[in-house]
Design a protein around this motif. Structure first.
Motif, PDB file in Angstrom:
ATOM      1  N   GLN A 100       0.829  -1.200   0.000  1.00  0.00           N
ATOM      2  CA  GLN A 100       0.000   0.000   0.000  1.00  0.00           C
ATOM      3  C   GLN A 100       0.869   1.258   0.000  1.00  0.00           C
ATOM      4  O   GLN A 100       0.628   2.196  -0.774  1.00  0.00           O
ATOM      5  N   ARG A 158      -6.180   0.822  -2.587  1.00  0.00           N
ATOM      6  CA  ARG A 158      -7.527   0.593  -2.043  1.00  0.00           C
ATOM      7  C   ARG A 158      -7.736  -0.877  -1.689  1.00  0.00           C
ATOM      8  O   ARG A 158      -8.310  -1.199  -0.641  1.00  0.00           O
ATOM      9  N   ARG A 159      -7.262  -1.760  -2.539  1.00  0.00           N
ATOM     10  CA  ARG A 159      -7.431  -3.195  -2.285  1.00  0.00           C
ATOM     11  C   ARG A 159      -6.669  -3.611  -1.025  1.00  0.00           C
ATOM     12  O   ARG A 159      -7.180  -4.378  -0.203  1.00  0.00           O
ATOM     13  N   HIS A 197      -6.045  -1.694   1.477  1.00  0.00           N
ATOM     14  CA  HIS A 197      -6.807  -1.134   2.593  1.00  0.00           C
ATOM     15  C   HIS A 197      -7.978  -2.050   2.955  1.00  0.00           C
ATOM     16  O   HIS A 197      -8.242  -2.286   4.141  1.00  0.00           O
ATOM     17  N   GLU A 198      -8.661  -2.570   1.951  1.00  0.00           N
ATOM     18  CA  GLU A 198      -9.776  -3.484   2.206  1.00  0.00           C
ATOM     19  C   GLU A 198      -9.296  -4.749   2.921  1.00  0.00           C
ATOM     20  O   GLU A 198      -9.928  -5.214   3.876  1.00  0.00           O
TER      21      GLU A 198
END
Length: 80
Positions: A19, A60-61, A63-64
Motif C-alpha cells: 500500500q 484501495r485493495r 486497505h480493504e
C-alpha cells in the motif's frame, strides 16, 4: 516469506508495504503526467494516468484487506 528482516510471516506488514509503495508511486505519477503533457506527449501522459489508476486501485485493495484482517490470527503478529 519473511517480512522486515524478521523470521515470521506477517501478512499485515506485507500489505502495508504494498500500500505504501502504491501510494508513493501515485504521488510521483502526478509529476510524470505533467512532464509528458508539457512535452506534448498525450499518449505517454495517458499511460502514466493508467499507471496512477492501477496504483490507486492497488492501495484501495490493500486497505480493504487490512480492514478485514485487523484483529485476526491470519493478519500476523502486527494485528495481535
Amino acid at each position: 516469506m519473511t517480512s522486515g528482516g524478521t523470521d515470521f510471516a506477517d501478512v499485515t506488514y506485507d500489505l502495508i508495504s504494498v500500500q505504501y509503495h502504491a501510494l508513493k508511486a501515485g504521488k510521483h505519477n502526478d509529476q510524470y503526467i505533467r512532464d509528458a503533457e508539457g512535452a506534448g506527449l498525450d499518449d505517454v501522459a495517458g499511460f502514466f494516468r493508467e499507471i496512477q489508476e492501477q496504483d490507486a486501485a492497488r492501495a484501495r485493495r490493500c486497505h480493504e484487506f487490512l480492514r478485514r484482517l485487523s484483529g485476526t490470527e491470519q493478519g500476523g503478529p502486527a494485528t495481535r
